[in-house]
Enzyme design. Structure first.
Site, PDB file in Angstrom:
ATOM      1  N   SER A 117       0.835  -1.196   0.000  1.00  0.00           N
ATOM      2  CA  SER A 117       0.000   0.000   0.000  1.00  0.00           C
ATOM      3  C   SER A 117       0.871   1.247   0.000  1.00  0.00           C
ATOM      4  O   SER A 117       1.993   1.236   0.540  1.00  0.00           O
ATOM      5  CB  SER A 117      -0.865  -0.009   1.272  1.00  0.00           C
ATOM      6  OG  SER A 117      -1.437   1.253   1.486  1.00  0.00           O
ATOM      7  N   TYR A 141      -1.375  -0.112  10.515  1.00  0.00           N
ATOM      8  CA  TYR A 141      -1.708  -0.728   9.219  1.00  0.00           C
ATOM      9  C   TYR A 141      -0.548  -0.568   8.242  1.00  0.00           C
ATOM     10  O   TYR A 141      -0.080  -1.545   7.641  1.00  0.00           O
ATOM     11  CB  TYR A 141      -2.990  -0.109   8.645  1.00  0.00           C
ATOM     12  CG  TYR A 141      -3.223  -0.481   7.195  1.00  0.00           C
ATOM     13  CD1 TYR A 141      -3.616  -1.769   6.853  1.00  0.00           C
ATOM     14  CD2 TYR A 141      -3.015   0.444   6.168  1.00  0.00           C
ATOM     15  CE1 TYR A 141      -3.799  -2.134   5.524  1.00  0.00           C
ATOM     16  CE2 TYR A 141      -3.205   0.096   4.841  1.00  0.00           C
ATOM     17  CZ  TYR A 141      -3.598  -1.186   4.520  1.00  0.00           C
ATOM     18  OH  TYR A 141      -3.769  -1.543   3.209  1.00  0.00           O
ATOM     19  N   LYS A 145       2.189  -3.382   6.425  1.00  0.00           N
ATOM     20  CA  LYS A 145       2.473  -3.534   4.993  1.00  0.00           C
ATOM     21  C   LYS A 145       3.977  -3.432   4.722  1.00  0.00           C
ATOM     22  O   LYS A 145       4.524  -4.184   3.917  1.00  0.00           O
ATOM     23  CB  LYS A 145       1.701  -2.479   4.187  1.00  0.00           C
ATOM     24  CG  LYS A 145       0.202  -2.722   4.157  1.00  0.00           C
ATOM     25  CD  LYS A 145      -0.127  -4.015   3.413  1.00  0.00           C
ATOM     26  CE  LYS A 145      -1.592  -4.351   3.443  1.00  0.00           C
ATOM     27  NZ  LYS A 145      -1.904  -5.630   2.809  1.00  0.00           N
TER      28      LYS A 145
HETATM   29  N1  LIG Z   1      -8.827  -0.842  -0.951  1.00  0.00           N
HETATM   30  C1  LIG Z   1      -7.737  -0.085  -1.018  1.00  0.00           C
HETATM   31  O1  LIG Z   1      -7.816   1.118  -1.316  1.00  0.00           O
HETATM   32  C2  LIG Z   1      -6.360  -0.680  -0.743  1.00  0.00           C
HETATM   33  C3  LIG Z   1      -5.234   0.153  -0.881  1.00  0.00           C
HETATM   34  C4  LIG Z   1      -3.974  -0.392  -0.644  1.00  0.00           C
HETATM   35  C5  LIG Z   1      -3.840  -1.729  -0.298  1.00  0.00           C
HETATM   36  N2  LIG Z   1      -4.961  -2.508  -0.154  1.00  0.00           N
HETATM   37  C6  LIG Z   1      -4.772  -3.923   0.205  1.00  0.00           C
HETATM   38  O2  LIG Z   1      -5.442  -4.726  -0.731  1.00  0.00           O
HETATM   39  C7  LIG Z   1      -5.863  -5.939  -0.111  1.00  0.00           C
HETATM   40  C8  LIG Z   1      -7.340  -6.179  -0.424  1.00  0.00           C
HETATM   41  O3  LIG Z   1      -8.082  -5.065   0.038  1.00  0.00           O
HETATM   42  P1  LIG Z   1      -9.639  -4.894  -0.274  1.00  0.00           P
HETATM   43  O4  LIG Z   1      -9.882  -3.425  -0.405  1.00  0.00           O
HETATM   44  O5  LIG Z   1     -10.053  -5.802  -1.350  1.00  0.00           O
HETATM   45  O6  LIG Z   1     -10.244  -5.347   1.135  1.00  0.00           O
HETATM   46  P2  LIG Z   1     -11.385  -6.417   1.460  1.00  0.00           P
HETATM   47  O7  LIG Z   1     -11.601  -6.339   2.943  1.00  0.00           O
HETATM   48  O8  LIG Z   1     -12.545  -6.249   0.555  1.00  0.00           O
HETATM   49  O9  LIG Z   1     -10.658  -7.776   1.095  1.00  0.00           O
HETATM   50  C9  LIG Z   1      -9.840  -8.503   1.977  1.00  0.00           C
HETATM   51  C10 LIG Z   1     -10.347  -9.935   1.939  1.00  0.00           C
HETATM   52  O10 LIG Z   1      -9.501 -10.745   2.737  1.00  0.00           O
HETATM   53  C11 LIG Z   1     -10.307 -11.568   3.566  1.00  0.00           C
HETATM   54  N3  LIG Z   1      -9.479 -11.824   4.755  1.00  0.00           N
HETATM   55  C12 LIG Z   1      -9.104 -10.958   5.713  1.00  0.00           C
HETATM   56  N4  LIG Z   1      -8.302 -11.554   6.597  1.00  0.00           N
HETATM   57  C13 LIG Z   1      -8.163 -12.842   6.185  1.00  0.00           C
HETATM   58  C14 LIG Z   1      -7.437 -13.955   6.674  1.00  0.00           C
HETATM   59  N5  LIG Z   1      -6.672 -13.886   7.783  1.00  0.00           N
HETATM   60  N6  LIG Z   1      -7.500 -15.121   5.987  1.00  0.00           N
HETATM   61  C15 LIG Z   1      -8.259 -15.237   4.855  1.00  0.00           C
HETATM   62  N7  LIG Z   1      -8.968 -14.201   4.358  1.00  0.00           N
HETATM   63  C16 LIG Z   1      -8.916 -13.027   5.012  1.00  0.00           C
HETATM   64  C17 LIG Z   1     -11.573 -10.793   3.818  1.00  0.00           C
HETATM   65  O11 LIG Z   1     -12.690 -11.629   4.109  1.00  0.00           O
HETATM   66  C18 LIG Z   1     -11.750 -10.059   2.494  1.00  0.00           C
HETATM   67  O12 LIG Z   1     -12.534 -10.819   1.579  1.00  0.00           O
HETATM   68  C19 LIG Z   1      -5.549  -5.794   1.376  1.00  0.00           C
HETATM   69  O13 LIG Z   1      -4.322  -6.449   1.612  1.00  0.00           O
HETATM   70  C20 LIG Z   1      -5.391  -4.289   1.545  1.00  0.00           C
HETATM   71  O14 LIG Z   1      -4.554  -3.977   2.614  1.00  0.00           O
HETATM   72  C21 LIG Z   1      -6.221  -2.019  -0.376  1.00  0.00           C
END
Ligand SMILES: NC(=O)c1ccc[n+]([C@@H]2O[C@H](COP(=O)([O-])OP(=O)(O)OC[C@H]3O[C@@H](n4cnc5c(N)ncnc54)[C@H](O)[C@@H]3O)[C@@H](O)[C@H]2O)c1
Length: 322
Positions: A117, A141, A145
């Site tokens: 991120s 958080y 990362k």
């Molecule tokens: N959305 C953003 O703007 C953004 C920006 C930078 C990084 N990210 C990263 O992208 C990734 C996905 O984010 P997202 O926005 O799709 O979030 P999200 O919460 O929709 O997706 C995360 C998924 O992981 C699952 N999950 C969480 N912990 C788990 C575990 N221990 N074991 C198995 N499954 C688990 C959740 O049920 C969920 O479906 C994350 O790593 C997040 O940190 C997101």
């Protein structure tokens, strides 16, 4: 090639799973469904319900499906929650990653792609943030990362795993309404939520040292982000790719919060005036990626603009909140 996509029922994970499957890759998803929605995954993509903290399950899944590459998106992602519950975030985001990498190394999987991120950078004083900009995360958080990247690279070196860490900037939009982000943690859904309640959208601080005084961010369409994963997966599979790569995934263009809220007003037809509130602690005035390394190393550049992000996110919001 068979790719395991952890967090595959999540907002970004489901886009990645679809894009990779549509491009002909064999994929399966693993998700504990703490935030995931199984119906986001199209038929034909198997979903294993389970946690990245469950080492025995991971070993079984990697072996049974003959997995050859992993895309690791499963994580907790709320900055405020991470401030209140740092141990939980380290446990799930770093502990889950360590458990997964242990299983990956044991199974002889040689390709690993990690969701990082822009939060790793914190509040850098840079017009465009390059991958060499020093990292100074401002929340647990962001720390998880950054620690995750260190762990991924160390495990890559120790076990001969090729790795890519993708540092996403601000993700928005949806490739299809049913894939939309259902959480209200990012600015676009937060504004939709206010409008749906009949309340004025909020802007936190309009006295930043930016052209219109509001924070400037780099928004990336989730469909472009999914394509970046595909490009990274292809790079990991190519014979001559270097061992590890850490790369920004953004558009390289700044959009202010005020500009974004104005655009949301145009798209939704709800142009009520904004309410300006005090700054939130920890918000950087400006965070815009240099997208040059991604173009050079992955041959990938974002194609979709901010209006397309807002329009597609609004269609998804209406589907889920009708
Ligand atoms: N959305 C953003 O703007 C953004 C920006 C930078 C990084 N990210 C990263 O992208 C990734 C996905 O984010 P997202 O926005 O799709 O979030 P999200 O919460 O929709 O997706 C995360 C998924 O992981 C699952 N999950 C969480 N912990 C788990 C575990 N221990 N074991 C198995 N499954 C688990 C959740 O049920 C969920 O479906 C994350 O790593 C997040 O940190 C997101």
């Amino acid at each position: 090639m068979t790719w395991l996509i952890t967090g595959g029922a999540g907002y970004i994970g489901a886009h990645v799973a679809r894009a990779m499957a549509e491009a002909g890759e064999r994929v399966l998803a693993l998700d504990d469904l703490s935030a995931g929605v199984p119906s986001r995954l199209p038929e034909g993509i198997p979903l294993v319900q389970g946690s990245s903290l469950d080492g025995e399950l991971l070993k079984r899944v990697l072996a049974e499906h003959a997995v050859t590459g992993v895309v690791h998106l499963a994580a907790r992602k709320q900055v405020g929650e991470s401030v209140a519950q740092p141990a939980r975030y380290y446990q799930e985001n770093v502990g889950g990653l360590a458990t997964l990498l242990d299983a990956v190394a044991g199974a002889g999987v040689e390709r690993f792609l990690f969701s990082s991120s822009a939060a790793v950078y914190g509040n850098p004083d840079a017009e465009l943030i390059t991958e060499d900009t020093p990292c100074a995360p401002m929340s647990p958080y962001g720390e998880t990362k950054l620690a995750g990247e260190w762990l991924v690279r160390a495990a890559g070196r120790a076990h001969g795993i090729r790795t890519v860490c993708l540092r996403y900037f601000n993700v928005a939009g949806a490739a299809a309404p049913e894939l939309a982000d259902t959480g209200v943690f990012n600015v676009v859904p937060m504004v939709f939520d206010r409008l749906t309640r009949g309340e004025a959208p909020r802007i936190f601080g309009d006295d930043y040292p930016t052209p219109d005084g509001t924070c400037v961010r780099d928004y990336i369409h989730v469909a472009d982000l999914a394509e970046a994963h595909l490009a990274a997966a292809r790079r990991l599979s190519s014979a001559d790719a270097a061992g590890d790569l850490t790369v920004n995934i953004g558009r390289g263009e700044g959009v202010s919060v005020r500009e974004l809220v104005t655009l949301i007003g145009e798209v939704t037809g709800d142009t009520r005036p904004v309410r300006v509130e005090p700054r939130r602690p920890g918000d950087a005035p400006r965070a815009v990626a240099s997208a040059a390394l991604a173009a050079g190393e992955l041959g990938w550049t974002a194609r979709r603009g901010v209006r397309e992000m807002v329009e597609s996110a609004w269609r998804g919001w209406q589907l889920h909140h009708a």
